[in-house]
Write a protein that holds these residues in place. Structure first.
Motif, short mmCIF file in Angstrom:
data_model
loop_
_atom_site.label_atom_id
_atom_site.label_comp_id
_atom_site.label_asym_id
_atom_site.label_seq_id
_atom_site.Cartn_x
_atom_site.Cartn_y
_atom_site.Cartn_z
N MET A 176 0.59 -0.89 -0.23
CA MET A 176 -0.09 -0.06 -0.46
C MET A 176 1.11 1.57 -0.61
N LYS A 177 0.59 2.67 -0.72
CA LYS A 177 0.99 3.44 -0.39
C LYS A 177 0.14 4.33 0.27
N VAL B 215 -4.28 5.21 -4.36
CA VAL B 215 -4.83 6.13 -3.07
C VAL B 215 -5.52 5.04 -2.48
N THR B 216 -5.27 4.26 -0.87
CA THR B 216 -5.73 3.55 -0.31
C THR B 216 -5.97 4.32 1.25
N ASP C 118 -5.93 2.65 10.72
CA ASP C 118 -7.60 4.62 10.75
C ASP C 118 -7.18 5.39 9.64
N LEU C 119 -6.02 5.32 8.82
CA LEU C 119 -5.79 5.91 7.94
C LEU C 119 -7.04 5.82 6.23
N GLU C 120 -7.00 4.74 6.27
CA GLU C 120 -7.07 3.63 5.48
C GLU C 120 -8.30 4.35 4.60
N TRP C 121 -9.36 5.01 3.34
CA TRP C 121 -10.48 5.82 2.93
C TRP C 121 -11.51 4.48 3.09
#
Length: 292
Positions: free
Chosen positions: A1-2, A49-50, A259-262
């Motif tokens: 992931m990025k 973008v994830t 927590d940053l996963e959209w």
């Protein structure tokens, strides 16, 4: 992931000066908000973008203003732009994106902290700092942490930092201390331009390693006697300027990587916000929705 880390303050400025001004039905400026939401929707539509977070300067001043009276302040910011600072944070939250509003620290410190924290996390292939701000060059690590100028569509990895500044990322705060940074109110050391600072720091890496005696300099630059004298007289200033230019990596961010996963935008929240600023058409571009 990025992991994509976005300089929200920069994006808000860019939107303010890049899109037509607009007002809501109560006469409040909303043009920059529309532009900000539009560019972030475009970001989350990109397949890679994830995981995303956006940092803002909730207030302009930070701990650096207590260290140096000449450091940047909010003076001169257009009132219509300043009025959209706090609404911008709410707008990003309405998109379902993690928001970091900075008070004691700055936007740059939040992103530097996140880059340092998440770059070695399991599953993270790359951290992408979305900002053209040269301060972030110090955060770059190989191709593991890069800077992206979304407006120009360009990336800068470690080789790119050396090509642009003449020094590796670890020397960027020293380079900024010598050259100065007018955007942040850092004066620099008289006599040192970009090329001269790069030539000296390419050999010594850090300011404290540069000898006071020019006869001991292991690098040939024009006017080294004058440069050595200038630096020798201002060692304390140079140390302070480097402290100002050094991004902090100890900001207390509560979020974990997960927590940053959209996971999508909360429809009711975003639709209400977009209706209020007269930009409901942006709903058609949101790629994913989630229930509140």
């Amino acid at each position: 992931m990025k992991v994509h880390l976005v300089d929200g303050t920069y994006e808000l400025f860019r939107a303010f000066y890049g899109v037509p001004p607009a007002q809501d039905d109560q006469g409040r400026p909303v043009g920059a908000l529309r532009g900000l939401i539009s560019t972030l929707v475009a970001l989350v539509r990109e397949p890679e973008v994830t995981h995303v977070a956006v940092a803002f300067d909730h207030v302009i001043e930070s701990f650096r203003n207590r260290l140096f009276a000449g450091y940047k302040t909010g003076d001169g910011i257009e009132p219509d732009l300043l009025a959209q600072f706090h609404p911008a944070e709410r707008a990003v939250a309405a998109l379902g994106i993690v928001v970091w509003p900075m008070v004691e620290f700055e936007t740059d410190d939040a992103l530097a902290t996140a880059a340092a924290r998440f770059r070695d996390a399991p599953g993270v292939e790359q951290v992408v700092i979305c900002s053209p701000d040269k301060d972030f060059a110090q955060c770059v690590v190989g191709r593991q942490v890069i800077c992206r100028d979304r407006r120009r569509g360009t990336d800068r990895d470690e080789a790119g930092v050396v090509a642009r500044f003449g020094v590796p990322p670890v020397s960027i705060p020293d380079w900024l201390a010598l050259v100065g940074d007018s955007a942040d109110g850092i004066p620099g050391i008289p006599g040192f331009g970009e090329k001269t600072a790069a030539a000296v720091l390419a050999r010594y890496l850090h300011i404290e390693a540069i000898p006071d005696d020019p006869a001991l300099w292991a690098v040939e630059v024009r006017g080294k006697q004058r440069l050595a004298a200038s630096l020798s007289e201002r060692r304390a200033d140079a140390a302070l300027y480097r402290q100002l230019a050094t991004l902090r990596t100890d900001v207390p961010l509560a979020e974990r990587l997960a927590d940053l996963e959209w996971r999508g935008a909360p429809r009711d929240q975003l639709e209400a916000l977009l209706a209020g600023i007269g930009a409901l058409e942006l709903c058609n571009r949101v790629p994913r929705w989630r229930a509140d």
